[in-house]
Design an enzyme around this catalytic site. Structure first.
Site, PDB file in Angstrom:
ATOM      1  N   SER A 118      27.011 -29.459  27.348  1.00 30.45           N
ATOM      2  CA  SER A 118      27.921 -30.348  26.615  1.00 30.45           C
ATOM      3  C   SER A 118      29.360 -29.826  26.624  1.00 30.45           C
ATOM      4  O   SER A 118      29.602 -28.613  26.682  1.00 30.45           O
ATOM      5  CB  SER A 118      27.438 -30.459  25.167  1.00 30.45           C
ATOM      6  OG  SER A 118      28.423 -31.056  24.357  1.00 30.45           O
ATOM      7  N   TYR A 141      33.416 -35.234  27.928  1.00 32.95           N
ATOM      8  CA  TYR A 141      34.043 -36.215  27.049  1.00 32.95           C
ATOM      9  C   TYR A 141      35.506 -36.239  27.437  1.00 32.95           C
ATOM     10  O   TYR A 141      36.119 -35.182  27.633  1.00 32.95           O
ATOM     11  CB  TYR A 141      33.922 -35.796  25.583  1.00 32.95           C
ATOM     12  CG  TYR A 141      32.594 -36.123  24.928  1.00 32.95           C
ATOM     13  CD1 TYR A 141      32.096 -37.415  24.942  1.00 32.95           C
ATOM     14  CD2 TYR A 141      31.868 -35.140  24.273  1.00 32.95           C
ATOM     15  CE1 TYR A 141      30.887 -37.715  24.319  1.00 32.95           C
ATOM     16  CE2 TYR A 141      30.664 -35.432  23.646  1.00 32.95           C
ATOM     17  CZ  TYR A 141      30.183 -36.729  23.679  1.00 32.95           C
ATOM     18  OH  TYR A 141      28.999 -37.033  23.071  1.00 32.95           O
ATOM     19  N   THR A 167      30.226 -38.984  29.791  1.00 33.13           N
ATOM     20  CA  THR A 167      29.560 -39.787  28.765  1.00 33.13           C
ATOM     21  C   THR A 167      30.440 -40.989  28.457  1.00 33.13           C
ATOM     22  O   THR A 167      31.609 -40.839  28.090  1.00 33.13           O
ATOM     23  CB  THR A 167      29.312 -38.936  27.505  1.00 33.13           C
ATOM     24  OG1 THR A 167      28.463 -37.862  27.895  1.00 33.13           O
ATOM     25  CG2 THR A 167      28.629 -39.737  26.419  1.00 33.13           C
ATOM     26  N   LYS A 236      26.914 -41.311  32.011  1.00 32.13           N
ATOM     27  CA  LYS A 236      25.784 -41.273  31.066  1.00 32.13           C
ATOM     28  C   LYS A 236      26.062 -42.272  29.951  1.00 32.13           C
ATOM     29  O   LYS A 236      27.154 -42.267  29.368  1.00 32.13           O
ATOM     30  CB  LYS A 236      25.655 -39.867  30.492  1.00 32.13           C
ATOM     31  CG  LYS A 236      24.680 -39.740  29.327  1.00 32.13           C
ATOM     32  CD  LYS A 236      24.498 -38.288  28.931  1.00 32.13           C
ATOM     33  CE  LYS A 236      23.554 -38.134  27.774  1.00 32.13           C
ATOM     34  NZ  LYS A 236      24.182 -38.360  26.470  1.00 32.13           N
ATOM     35  N   SER A 258      20.943 -44.319  29.021  1.00 29.45           N
ATOM     36  CA  SER A 258      20.861 -43.593  27.756  1.00 29.45           C
ATOM     37  C   SER A 258      21.497 -44.403  26.645  1.00 29.45           C
ATOM     38  O   SER A 258      22.490 -45.109  26.867  1.00 29.45           O
ATOM     39  CB  SER A 258      21.614 -42.257  27.891  1.00 29.45           C
ATOM     40  OG  SER A 258      21.717 -41.610  26.644  1.00 29.45           O
ATOM     41  N   HIS A 260      22.179 -42.527  23.950  1.00 29.04           N
ATOM     42  CA  HIS A 260      22.670 -41.367  23.221  1.00 29.04           C
ATOM     43  C   HIS A 260      21.670 -40.974  22.127  1.00 29.04           C
ATOM     44  O   HIS A 260      22.053 -40.555  21.030  1.00 29.04           O
ATOM     45  CB  HIS A 260      24.039 -41.681  22.596  1.00 29.04           C
ATOM     46  CG  HIS A 260      24.992 -40.522  22.596  1.00 29.04           C
ATOM     47  ND1 HIS A 260      26.052 -40.409  23.441  1.00 29.04           N
ATOM     48  CD2 HIS A 260      25.027 -39.396  21.837  1.00 29.04           C
ATOM     49  CE1 HIS A 260      26.721 -39.301  23.190  1.00 29.04           C
ATOM     50  NE2 HIS A 260      26.107 -38.647  22.214  1.00 29.04           N
TER      51      HIS A 260
HETATM   52  C1  LIG Z   1      22.355 -32.974  18.245  1.00 28.62           C
HETATM   53  C2  LIG Z   1      22.716 -33.789  19.424  1.00 28.62           C
HETATM   54  C3  LIG Z   1      23.889 -33.541  20.080  1.00 28.62           C
HETATM   55  C4  LIG Z   1      24.236 -34.290  21.184  1.00 28.62           C
HETATM   56  N1  LIG Z   1      25.388 -33.993  21.838  1.00 28.62           N
HETATM   57  C5  LIG Z   1      25.719 -34.708  22.934  1.00 28.62           C
HETATM   58  C6  LIG Z   1      26.886 -34.368  23.656  1.00 28.62           C
HETATM   59  O1  LIG Z   1      27.603 -33.459  23.335  1.00 28.62           O
HETATM   60  N2  LIG Z   1      27.185 -35.120  24.748  1.00 28.62           N
HETATM   61  C7  LIG Z   1      26.387 -36.158  25.149  1.00 28.62           C
HETATM   62  O2  LIG Z   1      26.690 -36.814  26.139  1.00 28.62           O
HETATM   63  N3  LIG Z   1      25.267 -36.470  24.504  1.00 28.62           N
HETATM   64  C8  LIG Z   1      24.904 -35.777  23.397  1.00 28.62           C
HETATM   65  N4  LIG Z   1      23.756 -36.080  22.754  1.00 28.62           N
HETATM   66  C9  LIG Z   1      22.864 -37.127  23.298  1.00 28.62           C
HETATM   67  C10 LIG Z   1      21.852 -36.497  24.257  1.00 28.62           C
HETATM   68  O3  LIG Z   1      22.467 -36.077  25.429  1.00 28.62           O
HETATM   69  C11 LIG Z   1      20.759 -37.469  24.649  1.00 28.62           C
HETATM   70  O4  LIG Z   1      21.318 -38.661  25.106  1.00 28.62           O
HETATM   71  C12 LIG Z   1      19.758 -37.761  23.571  1.00 28.62           C
HETATM   72  O5  LIG Z   1      19.618 -36.682  22.704  1.00 28.62           O
HETATM   73  C13 LIG Z   1      18.425 -38.053  24.229  1.00 28.62           C
HETATM   74  O6  LIG Z   1      17.518 -38.453  23.338  1.00 28.62           O
HETATM   75  P1  LIG Z   1      16.355 -37.525  22.748  1.00 28.62           P
HETATM   76  O7  LIG Z   1      17.025 -36.566  21.840  1.00 28.62           O
HETATM   77  O8  LIG Z   1      15.532 -38.534  22.057  1.00 28.62           O
HETATM   78  O9  LIG Z   1      15.607 -36.863  23.879  1.00 28.62           O
HETATM   79  C14 LIG Z   1      23.393 -35.339  21.623  1.00 28.62           C
HETATM   80  C15 LIG Z   1      22.212 -35.613  20.960  1.00 28.62           C
HETATM   81  C16 LIG Z   1      21.869 -34.849  19.865  1.00 28.62           C
HETATM   82  C17 LIG Z   1      20.580 -35.130  19.190  1.00 28.62           C
END
Ligand SMILES: Cc1cc2nc3c(=O)[nH]c(=O)nc-3n(C[C@H](O)[C@H](O)[C@H](O)COP(=O)(O)O)c2cc1C
Length: 821
Positions: A118, A141, A167, A236, A258, A260
């Site tokens: 990230s 980002y 993203t 993404k 996704s 997110h």
């Molecule tokens: C705590 C947390 C932090 C996240 N941080 C980012 C991030 O910094 N950048 C991003 O593109 N997605 C972020 N995401 C989304 C994840 O990349 C991903 O799309 C999502 O967690 C997938 O779903 P799952 O947790 O059900 O496997 C984050 C998700 C969570 C839960």
């Protein structure tokens, strides 16, 4: 550290499932942090939908399939992953364990799996990179301050990261009610290790995002990323087929479907539900990944069966970290991979690549789209209205409109002098002559002992797909071009345009295959590549034409990015659009580059037989190693109404069992599904014309070549008269700011003007000055050529050229700023 216990405390009997990791992690994590991780946006409907979609899936077990050891390995962007599984980008792994992303990367590396790191990683890129040999990708980002984004990318690149994942679903952060209720703030020691420490308050992710992130991004950001880095770019956060098409049109290397993890738009579809439609739209043109709700190996298999190449795992990785640090992550990944192997074996899936929709039972009713869904209409009301967004993206590509636009302008201003069409001069055509050509070819067949019935069949019936007149063409190539190729290596096509389509279709097997083209470049090839969704990379032409060293640099860059540069398209003689010609040495060097890298050369050379003077040997005539696929056209050298071209494809194609064919045979198979065969009448007319001169078209065309040479000279003289000192031989940049090149033959030359020569300027030129030309920007696959125009002089008589350049000069002067010099 916000976990309640020591994070690496003994974890007791190992959890048996990823779900059990979640339970244990919860008991070890501060409730506010837990909510931050687990929560979704709004009423958390999308968060729940992600799981529900997987819960509905039923896989079809297959028995006695002999699948003992399924092959889980997967190749994504040219890199092998041990399984089709990676770690999704997650901010601040350090919330769960002080080793954070370093522990995660070490665990993933040991399992042979990649990590998407990230923008808000809690550990430095350099430390993370030290911990693994598996691929690391940077999740990007885009900040309001592009400089910050750029420095982040450059730092990741220096640390050896291999791709950028932009993203795109966060113009603002979703309303996460749990965080709002908890007034969630990051603990003071949790900071982003790769972003500037000064000047920003990171403690509230939502407030930070509101002030620092660029909320107004559009598709141009992809081009910006490409200019900022040579790394492959993925996006993404795609949830619709339309956006997937836009992404591909913007040139991305991959898409992550996704929502997110349900943290953005509450009410968006489950990622798995969105996947199948997107996979259908993408059709393998780029890497396709998915994340959201994946919690078991069977979920991974269901994602592959729905069209993904790989999945990313989100929250479970943080659960593993909370429970057992790096060991916990490793075990979470092992559970998913082990369950995947088991599911593959029980469904008889021998390899990850072979997982397809046959693994799934019909979707449960809840998964079916509502009857009113506009995206998948079951019936069309009359009159049928089709949405352009539902058509293939090429129909919206400006490249496919360039010819129409020029024709439209020419039609709208019939009195204008048009320097636009690359057409032959009509005064050399004799209407009656065509019958003589056909008669001559039929006599030739008779002289070769064809019976009258066989001649009738040849003329009236469907013909052989590869062509009737291959032997006549092969003889002509031998006597005229010193190109000694068997007739069997030739396919006669409907113009060189069909040859391009056939060759591209045969050679380009997947999204990793890239076509290099000289830039600026003939739009026929870039348009054909667009129809076939083949990515095109330009190699910029220099003042003296294409430099083989530049081709080599481009090849190496593609290889480094995990792509396969398959072929390089070039017009070596009097090119379209600039008129440049490669020297003999450059031809030899280009062949050397091609040999070194296994690059095929697509040589297109329609103007050499209508250009005065001695021509240099074709690349194909110099080619000792069957590296060149030669695309031929009789449109300039016989007549375009015949629409006859050909391709010489003598490359050997070897199949798995060692059997061999020629590339021409494969092209003929494709042709059988495109035009079946080139019209026999047209072939007869062209063959008769060739036979009339013993295959020596240069002799036949000597008067035409003389005419074109004179037309070129008149054009150059007129330019010189109106803009003294603008020719290539004058060293000084003249005050009027107009420069041009002086090709040695062909139909075109290129003029640089001191203003933007776009469609608006062209309309003004046609309407107010009665002169039409082609904006050179049409011919640049990427940006370029804004202040250049292409002049075609082939179609016009000398007096029209004089008249036309006079009008052009008036237009240029009117457009030029006073300080053009
Ligand atoms: C705590 C947390 C932090 C996240 N941080 C980012 C991030 O910094 N950048 C991003 O593109 N997605 C972020 N995401 C989304 C994840 O990349 C991903 O799309 C999502 O967690 C997938 O779903 P799952 O947790 O059900 O496997 C984050 C998700 C969570 C839960």
């Amino acid at each position: 550290m916000t976990g309640r216990d020591q994070p690496t405390a003994p974890i007791g009997p190992l959890p048996l499932s990823i779900a059990e990791y979640a339970e244990r992690a919860r008991s070890r994590t501060d409730p506010g942090v837990w909510d931050f991780i687990e929560g979704g946006a709004g009423g958390e409907r999308t968060l729940a939908a992600n799981r529900e979609a997987f819960e509905r899936v039923r896989l079809r077990p297959r028995v006695l399939t002999g699948t003992a050891e399924p092959d889980l390995s997967t190749t994504i962007l040219g890199r092998r992953w041990a399984a089709p599984l990676g770690v999704a980008p997650l901010a601040y792994h350090t919330l769960m364990h002080p080793d954070g992303e370093v522990a995660t990367a070490r665990a993933a590396g040991a399992a042979g799996l990649p990590v998407v790191v990230s923008t808000f990683a809690g550990r430095s890129f350099e430390d993370i990179a030290q911990a693994t040999d598996s691929p690391l990708w940077l999740q990007v980002y885009c900040f309001r301050d592009r400089g910050t984004t750029l420095r982040l990318i450059q730092r990741a690149e220096r640390a050896g990261f291999e791709a950028l994942v932009l993203t795109v679903d966060t113009p603002r952060l979703g309303r996460r009610l749990r965080d709002l209720r908890n007034e969630f703030r990051l603990p003071p020691h949790i900071t982003p290790a790769n972003l500037p420490a000064e000047g920003a308050d990171y403690s509230s992710p939502s407030a930070h995002s509101r002030t620092e992130m660029d909320p107004g991004l559009d598709w141009s950001v992809i081009a910006w990323l490409r200019s900022a880095s040579r790394l492959p770019v993925l996006v993404k956060g795609i949830l619709t087929a339309e956006d997937a098409e836009r992404a591909i049109a913007a040139g991305v290397d991959g898409i992550v479907v996704s929502n997110h993890g349900g943290r953005q738009l509450d009410g968006a579809p489950a990622a798995l539900d969105a996947l199948a439609g997107i996979a259908t739209a993408v059709r393998g043109r780029c890497a396709l990944l998915v994340d959201g709700g994946v919690r078991t190996g069977a979920d991974v298999l269901a994602s592959l069966a729905s069209g993904a190449d790989a999945v990313l795992l989100g929250r479970p990785v943080l659960h593993g970290l909370a429970v057992g640090g790096g060991d916990g992550v490793r075990h979470v990944l092992d559970l998913a991979v082990g369950e995947l192997a088991e599911a593959m074996s029980l469904t008889g899936t021998p390899s990850a690549a072979r997982a397809d929709s046959a693994l799934l039972t019909a979707p449960a009713p809840a998964a079916a789209p509502p009857a009113s869904s506009p995206a998948v209409p079951t019936t069309l009301s009359a009159p049928a209205v089709l949405r352009r967004a539902d058509l293939h993206a090429s129909v919206s590509d400006p490249v496919l409109d360039t010819m129409n636009f020029l024709n439209e302008i020419t039609g709208r201003f019939p009195d204008a002098v048009s320097f636009a069409p690359g057409r032959p001069y009509e005064e050399f055509f004799e209407t009656e002559e065509v019958f003589g050509h056909i008669r001559r070819y039929l006599d030739h067949l008779a002289a070769g002992h064809a019976s009258p019935e066989a001649i009738r069949t040849a003329l009236y019936q469907y013909g052989p797909t590869a062509g009737l007149i291959r032997d006549v063409i092969a003889d002509s190539l031998r006597v005229e071009e010193g190109m000694d190729v068997p007739a069997a290596s030739i396919v006669v096509t409907v113009g060189a345009q069909e040859a391009m389509l056939l060759v591209l279709r045969a050679l380009f097997a997947g999204p990793q295959d890239v076509l290099l083209v000289a830039s600026p470049c003939y739009v026929g090839i870039t348009g054909a590549a667009r129809l076939l969704d083949i990515p095109v990379r330009p190699v910029e032409e220099r003042a003296g034409g294409i430099e083989p060293a530049d081709v080599e640099t481009a090849v190496r860059a593609e290889l480094a990015a995990g792509r396969r540069p398959r072929a390089f398209y070039i017009v070596p003689d009097h090119s379209n659009p600039t008129g440049s010609t490669m020297s003999r040495e450059a031809r030899q060097e280009l062949l050397d580059v091609a040999r070194r890298y296994g690059l095929l050369l697509l040589e297109d050379s329609p103007y050499r037989m209508v250009s005065a003077g001695r021509q240099l040997p074709t690349l194909k005539a110099l080619d000792q190693d069957r590296l060149v696929v030669h695309l031929g056209s009789y449109s300039k050298s016989v007549f375009p109404g015949a629409r006859v071209g050909f391709v010489v494809a003598d490359q050997i194609v070897r199949n798995e069992s060692g059997g061999e064919s020629l590339l021409a045979d494969e092209l003929a198979k494709i042709k059988s599904m495109v035009t079946v065969n080139t019209p026999a009448l047209s072939q007869a007319a062209v063959a008769g014309a060739l036979l009339a001169v013993g295959g020596r078209l240069a002799d036949r065309n000597a008067p035409a070549a003389k005419h074109y040479g004179e037309a070129l000279r008149v054009t150059l003289d007129q330019l010189e008269k109106h803009f003294p000192g603008g020719g290539p031989e004058s060293p000084e940049r003249p005050a009027h700011g107009v420069r041009w090149n002086a090709p040695s033959g062909g139909f075109f030359l290129s003029v640089r003007v001191p203003f933007t020569a776009d469609n608006t300027a062209l309309l003004r030129s046609a309407g107010e000055h009665g002169v039409v030309w082609t904006p050179m920007s049409y011919f640049y696959p990427e940006a370029g050529g804004d202040r250049e125009i292409r002049l075609s002089f082939s179609y016009l008589g000398h007096d029209r050229i004089e008249e036309g350049i006079g009008r052009l000069a008036a237009f240029i002067r009117e457009q030029s700023p006073a300080d053009a010099g």
